[in-house]
Scaffold this active site. Structure first.
Site, short mmCIF file in Angstrom:
data_model
loop_
_atom_site.label_atom_id
_atom_site.label_comp_id
_atom_site.label_asym_id
_atom_site.label_seq_id
_atom_site.Cartn_x
_atom_site.Cartn_y
_atom_site.Cartn_z
N ASP A 1 0.82 -1.21 0.00
CA ASP A 1 0.00 0.00 0.00
C ASP A 1 0.85 1.26 0.00
O ASP A 1 0.49 2.27 -0.60
CB ASP A 1 -0.92 -0.01 1.22
N GLU B 1 -4.71 9.35 4.94
CA GLU B 1 -5.05 10.15 6.10
C GLU B 1 -4.12 11.33 6.29
O GLU B 1 -2.99 11.34 5.80
CB GLU B 1 -5.04 9.31 7.38
N GLY C 1 -6.27 1.71 7.43
CA GLY C 1 -4.87 1.93 7.73
C GLY C 1 -4.64 2.28 9.19
O GLY C 1 -5.08 1.57 10.11
N TYR C 2 -3.98 3.41 9.42
CA TYR C 2 -3.63 3.85 10.77
C TYR C 2 -4.87 4.01 11.64
O TYR C 2 -4.89 3.64 12.82
CB TYR C 2 -2.88 5.18 10.65
N ALA D 1 -4.70 7.21 21.15
CA ALA D 1 -4.51 7.05 22.59
C ALA D 1 -5.06 8.24 23.37
O ALA D 1 -4.32 8.94 24.07
CB ALA D 1 -3.02 6.86 22.90
#
Length: 299
Positions: A75, A151, A192-193, A215
């Protein structure tokens, strides 16, 4: 199809067999292949090519006469290839010689079959949304490549302390995310992320974006799906003088008094989907949905 571009990165030269299969099936069908210059030099250095090929080096070398771009890698290779295509409307097909591969969906054992389907017209084209980024005051870190397919990520820099990302949607205050950072992902980037930070999977044809905190300090801070017509304004509070902003894999340090505006880009990327592939098939394969992974001998 008469003319295509081929793109790969340094680690792709290990896929010698796959490169030869791709070139063979294209040339058998009398298709002219242009190879990205740096990748071409690596292939020549590795004695992988048996003849010379025309090359291209940057965005300005490509134009609408190219009917497709084939990438070899994962990717990340496609994300890099997009910086060459930009708004030229050249469809892209990713051959997965890497690992997971939500964008590069063609298995290396299906290259010949998939390319032949495309040459017969047995494929569809899926338009994928991109994000554009502007900063105030203006920052030249990304210059003309101010877009992202997966992103845009805001993240802390050189500190273990959280940052606050004050977030407005269409000039209306949403919240201040106290976290390690914030991800604004397209449907393409939702796998993804954002997914690794508990964001939802969004179908590529959905007209949405997802805001995913990294987080977060507050447990009630959850990913939020919004319309892709939304303009997102961000301001960062940090103990450090700078924070990080990344557009896919391109990262820059930005002064913390910078205002960041994110919205849907004015162009899309066309993804080629052969008839033997689909988004749902990719999900089932990569995420093992519906698969029984238990060892039958231990049942």
């Amino acid at each position: 199809m008469k003319k295509v571009a081929i793109f790969g990165q340094s680690y792709s030269i290990s896929a010698e067999k796959e490169i030869k299969v791709l070139l063979n099936v294209l040339e058998t069908n009398n298709i002219v292949c242009f190879i990205e210059k740096k990748f071409y030099n690596l292939l020549i250095g590795g004695n992988i090519l048996s003849k010379k090929y025309p090359t291209y080096s940057n965005f300005s070398d490509l134009n609408s006469s190219f009917e497709a771009m084939f990438t070899l890698g994962g990717d990340g290779t496609i994300l890099r290839a997009v910086t060459y295509i930009r708004d030229l409307d050249i469809p892209i097909l990713g051959i997965n010689t890497g690992r997971l591969g939500f964008l590069a969906t063609i298995n290396k054992n299906e290259i010949k079959e998939s390319v032949e389907l495309i040459l017969k017209g047995d494929y569809s084209v899926q338009k994928r949304t991109l994000l554009s980024v502007a900063t105030s005051p203006k920052n030249d870190a990304f210059s003309d490549i101010n877009f992202a397919l997966n992103e845009v990520t805001i993240a802390r820099k050189n500190t273990t302390s959280m940052i606050g990302v004050k977030t407005n949607l269409n000039n209306e205050y949403l919240t201040n995310y106290w976290s390690d950072g914030l991800i604004i992902a397209t449907p393409t980037g939702s796998t993804g992320y954002s997914l690794s930070c508990n964001g939802p999977v969004i179908s590529p044809d959905s007209k949405n974006l997802v805001i995913t905190p990294i987080a977060p300090h507050n447990l009630n801070a959850r990913p939020m799906v919004i319309s892709d017509e939304t303009t997102i304004q961000l301001e960062v509070e940090s103990r450090e003088k700078e924070f990080l902003i990344s557009l896919d894999s391109r990262i820059a340090s930005i002064p913390k008094n910078t205002k960041v505006t994110i919205k849907k880009a004015h162009f899309t990327i066309k993804s080629i989907i052969p008839k033997n592939q689909s988004f749902l098939k990719t999900l089932r394969s990569k995420l093992l949905w519906g698969e029984d992974t238990r060892n039958e001998n231990n049942i």
